[in-house]
Enzyme design. Structure first.
Site, PDB file in Angstrom:
ATOM      1  N   ILE A   1      32.637 -36.075 -20.522  1.00  0.00           N
ATOM      2  CA  ILE A   1      33.451 -35.201 -21.368  1.00  0.00           C
ATOM      3  C   ILE A   1      34.919 -35.632 -21.309  1.00  0.00           C
ATOM      4  CG2 ILE A   1      34.265 -32.827 -21.663  1.00  0.00           C
ATOM      5  CD1 ILE A   1      31.564 -31.909 -20.385  1.00  0.00           C
ATOM      6  N   GLY A   2      35.415 -35.855 -20.094  1.00  0.00           N
ATOM      7  CA  GLY A   2      36.842 -36.145 -19.911  1.00  0.00           C
ATOM      8  C   GLY A   2      37.293 -37.391 -20.650  1.00  0.00           C
TER       9      GLY A   2
ATOM     10  N   ASP B   1      24.927 -29.224 -22.817  1.00  0.00           N
ATOM     11  CA  ASP B   1      25.526 -30.472 -23.277  1.00  0.00           C
ATOM     12  C   ASP B   1      26.759 -30.172 -24.141  1.00  0.00           C
ATOM     13  OD1 ASP B   1      24.365 -33.574 -23.805  1.00  0.00           O
ATOM     14  OD2 ASP B   1      25.840 -32.799 -25.233  1.00  0.00           O
TER      15      ASP B   1
ATOM     16  N   LYS C   1      18.870 -43.506 -11.846  1.00  0.00           N
ATOM     17  CA  LYS C   1      19.558 -44.591 -12.556  1.00  0.00           C
ATOM     18  C   LYS C   1      19.652 -45.791 -11.624  1.00  0.00           C
ATOM     19  CE  LYS C   1      22.392 -41.285 -15.064  1.00  0.00           C
ATOM     20  NZ  LYS C   1      23.652 -40.566 -15.053  1.00  0.00           N
TER      21      LYS C   1
ATOM     22  N   HIS D   1      32.339 -35.858  -6.100  1.00  0.00           N
ATOM     23  CA  HIS D   1      32.760 -36.826  -7.135  1.00  0.00           C
ATOM     24  C   HIS D   1      33.739 -37.859  -6.586  1.00  0.00           C
ATOM     25  CE1 HIS D   1      31.645 -33.518 -10.186  1.00  0.00           C
ATOM     26  NE2 HIS D   1      30.710 -34.453 -10.220  1.00  0.00           N
TER      27      HIS D   1
ATOM     28  N   ARG E   1      25.849 -25.419 -13.786  1.00  0.00           N
ATOM     29  CA  ARG E   1      26.262 -24.772 -12.526  1.00  0.00           C
ATOM     30  C   ARG E   1      27.402 -23.798 -12.784  1.00  0.00           C
ATOM     31  NH1 ARG E   1      27.235 -30.185  -9.242  1.00  0.00           N
ATOM     32  NH2 ARG E   1      26.034 -31.325 -10.813  1.00  0.00           N
TER      33      ARG E   1
ATOM     34  N   ASN F   1      21.144 -44.414  -8.177  1.00  0.00           N
ATOM     35  CA  ASN F   1      21.777 -43.102  -8.310  1.00  0.00           C
ATOM     36  C   ASN F   1      20.668 -42.119  -8.680  1.00  0.00           C
ATOM     37  OD1 ASN F   1      23.249 -40.874  -8.983  1.00  0.00           O
ATOM     38  ND2 ASN F   1      24.605 -41.909 -10.436  1.00  0.00           N
TER      39      ASN F   1
ATOM     40  N   GLU G   1      31.468 -45.151 -11.167  1.00  0.00           N
ATOM     41  CA  GLU G   1      30.972 -44.833  -9.815  1.00  0.00           C
ATOM     42  C   GLU G   1      30.044 -45.932  -9.302  1.00  0.00           C
ATOM     43  OE1 GLU G   1      29.981 -41.295 -11.898  1.00  0.00           O
ATOM     44  OE2 GLU G   1      30.462 -40.064 -10.155  1.00  0.00           O
TER      45      GLU G   1
ATOM     46  N   ARG H   1      23.948 -43.907  -4.091  1.00  0.00           N
ATOM     47  CA  ARG H   1      24.869 -42.790  -4.183  1.00  0.00           C
ATOM     48  C   ARG H   1      24.257 -41.651  -3.379  1.00  0.00           C
ATOM     49  NH1 ARG H   1      26.915 -39.646  -9.561  1.00  0.00           N
ATOM     50  NH2 ARG H   1      28.327 -38.256  -8.470  1.00  0.00           N
TER      51      ARG H   1
HETATM   52  P1  ADP Z   1      26.720 -37.123 -15.463  1.00  0.00           P
HETATM   53  O1  ADP Z   1      27.539 -36.134 -14.694  1.00  0.00           O
HETATM   54  O2  ADP Z   1      25.267 -36.785 -15.554  1.00  0.00           O
HETATM   55  O3  ADP Z   1      26.997 -38.587 -15.101  1.00  0.00           O
HETATM   56  P2  ADP Z   1      28.275 -37.684 -17.853  1.00  0.00           P
HETATM   57  O4  ADP Z   1      29.516 -38.073 -17.119  1.00  0.00           O
HETATM   58  O5  ADP Z   1      27.571 -38.734 -18.633  1.00  0.00           O
HETATM   59  O6  ADP Z   1      27.218 -36.938 -16.953  1.00  0.00           O
HETATM   60  O7  ADP Z   1      28.691 -36.478 -18.842  1.00  0.00           O
HETATM   61  C1  ADP Z   1      27.763 -35.842 -19.649  1.00  0.00           C
HETATM   62  C2  ADP Z   1      28.504 -34.852 -20.551  1.00  0.00           C
HETATM   63  O8  ADP Z   1      29.445 -35.600 -21.352  1.00  0.00           O
HETATM   64  C3  ADP Z   1      27.603 -34.095 -21.517  1.00  0.00           C
HETATM   65  O9  ADP Z   1      27.994 -32.729 -21.556  1.00  0.00           O
HETATM   66  C4  ADP Z   1      27.916 -34.761 -22.852  1.00  0.00           C
HETATM   67  O10 ADP Z   1      27.744 -33.884 -23.927  1.00  0.00           O
HETATM   68  C5  ADP Z   1      29.377 -35.082 -22.659  1.00  0.00           C
HETATM   69  N1  ADP Z   1      29.861 -36.073 -23.626  1.00  0.00           N
HETATM   70  C6  ADP Z   1      29.570 -37.387 -23.707  1.00  0.00           C
HETATM   71  N2  ADP Z   1      30.184 -37.933 -24.788  1.00  0.00           N
HETATM   72  C7  ADP Z   1      30.882 -36.935 -25.384  1.00  0.00           C
HETATM   73  C8  ADP Z   1      31.713 -36.832 -26.542  1.00  0.00           C
HETATM   74  N3  ADP Z   1      31.961 -37.879 -27.299  1.00  0.00           N
HETATM   75  N4  ADP Z   1      32.241 -35.626 -26.844  1.00  0.00           N
HETATM   76  C9  ADP Z   1      31.978 -34.544 -26.085  1.00  0.00           C
HETATM   77  N5  ADP Z   1      31.224 -34.568 -24.983  1.00  0.00           N
HETATM   78  C10 ADP Z   1      30.670 -35.739 -24.644  1.00  0.00           C
END
Ligand code: ADP
Length: 405
Positions: A338-339, A292, A19, A191, A251, A12, A389, A103
């Site tokens: 985040i989700g 972040d 990664k 995604h 973005r 990825n 993914e 990916r």
């Molecule tokens: P990518 O799109 O690079 O794969 P991730 O799915 O790992 O990224 O998401 C990264 C985001 O998730 C960052 O903004 C990080 O701060 C947020 N994040 C990860 N853990 C938490 C948490 N416990 N609370 C809030 N945000 C989080």
């Protein structure tokens, strides 16, 4: 690392990181297999060209690599791949990989499923570089590096766009002169590997929901939402490129195209505008603090709060829009960094959805990142699920390896 069985590598390649995950080759690979191939190890090199750092862990958490390098040693992705190749050759001496799954962000109109990579595929992916300028070139660098080192090794491209390939023209059109649509200037959605995983996971954890009208919110560094009916994508908030829809880490998401014209009229070059829209906007641009989410939630500056509030407001707006496409809403799923992990952001988004959809969260379940986070009285069930993914890429690669496609 030494493993006893043949392995599949999943690559990825992002804008500043690569990664790599190592999976065992499964016995069988088709849509209905219950479990994805087992991940044996994961590694990444981050900070390419800035502060290179390589780390690797086995599935049980054992750290097998953790090293920082002077920037001159890893100034770009080519150097990063050479370093990774050297490390993998050493670590997988006894069990060289039998296939590599990549990916690939953009498959355009050509690819509705994972595909075995050959020269023709590479040429078609090359043509899509302008539509994913920060990702596609690195995806291709990885593919070419492997092809140069091991021309006969099976390589498979797995696309972020493919899950959305069945969209109706209503979901694909942009109101430009029609000839652009015919040329492929249309909304694709991204995604898709994450959404395909969630559609599959829903069948296991909430089979009734999986059949219904579900909105999935993939909120990571990139962010988008997908409307699904019966596990199939019918609409996405992302469009021709991965800039559209939700504001993201860096973005901009949806903006008035007039703003781009205004920037150009001020004398900004297309490259400078691109760098701003992809890299200096979104949460980072509004807050002036960070891209972040964790840093923003921990910050007490008014603009960090503004950025998070705006993020939640825009997410809820997009959910309303997608619910119109679906003609209702049977379930809402949050996923990605985040989700799946931020009770705070989920609560802020759902607070906008109480009046319209009767959504309410169970504060304790949400705080614990449980699978089901809505209250018993919520009209719409809300779930928080981890995505995978890389597991989906391993499965698609194994399908082509074992079944020929
Ligand atoms: P990518 O799109 O690079 O794969 P991730 O799915 O790992 O990224 O998401 C990264 C985001 O998730 C960052 O903004 C990080 O701060 C947020 N994040 C990860 N853990 C938490 C948490 N416990 N609370 C809030 N945000 C989080």
């Amino acid at each position: 690392m030494t493993t006893a069985h043949p392995v599949i590598l999943v690559v990825n390649a992002g804008s500043s990181s690569v990664k790599i995950s190592i999976f065992s080759v499964p016995e069988a690979a088709h849509e209905d297999v219950e479990v994805l191939p087992a991940q044996l190890a994961h590694g990444q090199i981050e900070g390419i060209g800035v502060a290179p750092h390589i780390e690797g862990r086995l599935a049980d958490g054992t750290v097998v690599a953790d090293e920082r390098f002077p920037v001159e040693l890893v100034p770009d992705h080519d150097a990063a791949f050479r370093l990774i190749q050297a490390r993998l050759q050493e670590g997988l001496r006894d069990t060289p990989p039998v296939a590599i799954g990549h990916r690939v962000v953009h498959g355009g109109m050509d690819f509705a499923d994972a595909v075995r990579i050959d020269d023709n595929v590479i040429a078609r992916l090359d043509a899509l570089v302008p539509l994913a300028p920060l990702h596609q070139p690195h995806n291709l660098t990885a593919i070419r590096a492997v092809r140069a080192a091991a021309p006969d090794l099976l390589q498979v491209a797995c696309f972020d766009t493919a899950f959305h390939a069945g969209h109706d023209p209503m979901a694909q059109l942009m109101a430009l002169p029609y000839e652009y649509y015919e040329q492929g200037i249309r909304r694709f959605g991204f995604h898709g590997l994450s959404y395909a995983y969630i559609a599959r996971r829903l069948k296991q954890v909430a089979p009734d929901l999986a059949e219904g009208r579900v909105i999935v919110a993939h909120f990571g560094n990139g962010a988008s939402l997908c409307a699904m009916r019966g596990g199939k994508s019918v609409e996405s908030t992302m469009g021709l490129t991965a800039l559209d829809g939700m504001p993201m880490g860096t973005r901009c998401g949806t903006i008035d195209p007039g703003a781009v014209l205004w920037l150009a009229a001020q004398g900004m070059t297309p490259d400078a505008i691109q760098a701003m829209l992809y890299g200096q906007s979104g949460l980072k641009g509004i807050s002036g603090v960070s891209s972040d989410m964790r840093a923003l939630l921990a910050s007490d500056t008014p603009r960090a709060k503004l950025a998070v509030d705006f993020y939640a407001y825009r997410a809820a707006q997009e959910i309303g829009k997608l619910a119109v496409t679906l003609g209702g809403l049977d379930g809402l799923v949050f996923t990605a960094g985040i989700g799946a992990n931020s009770p705070d952001v989920r609560a802020r988004v759902c607070a906008h959805l109480t009046d319209l959809f009767g959504i309410s969260l169970d504060a304790a379940a949400n705080g614990d990142n449980c699978q089901r986070i809505s209250s018993d009285t919520s009209r719409v069930p809300v779930l928080a699920l981890q995505t995978d993914e890389e597991g989906m890429i391993a499965l698609s690669t194994a399908k082509i390896l074992l079944n020929g496609g």
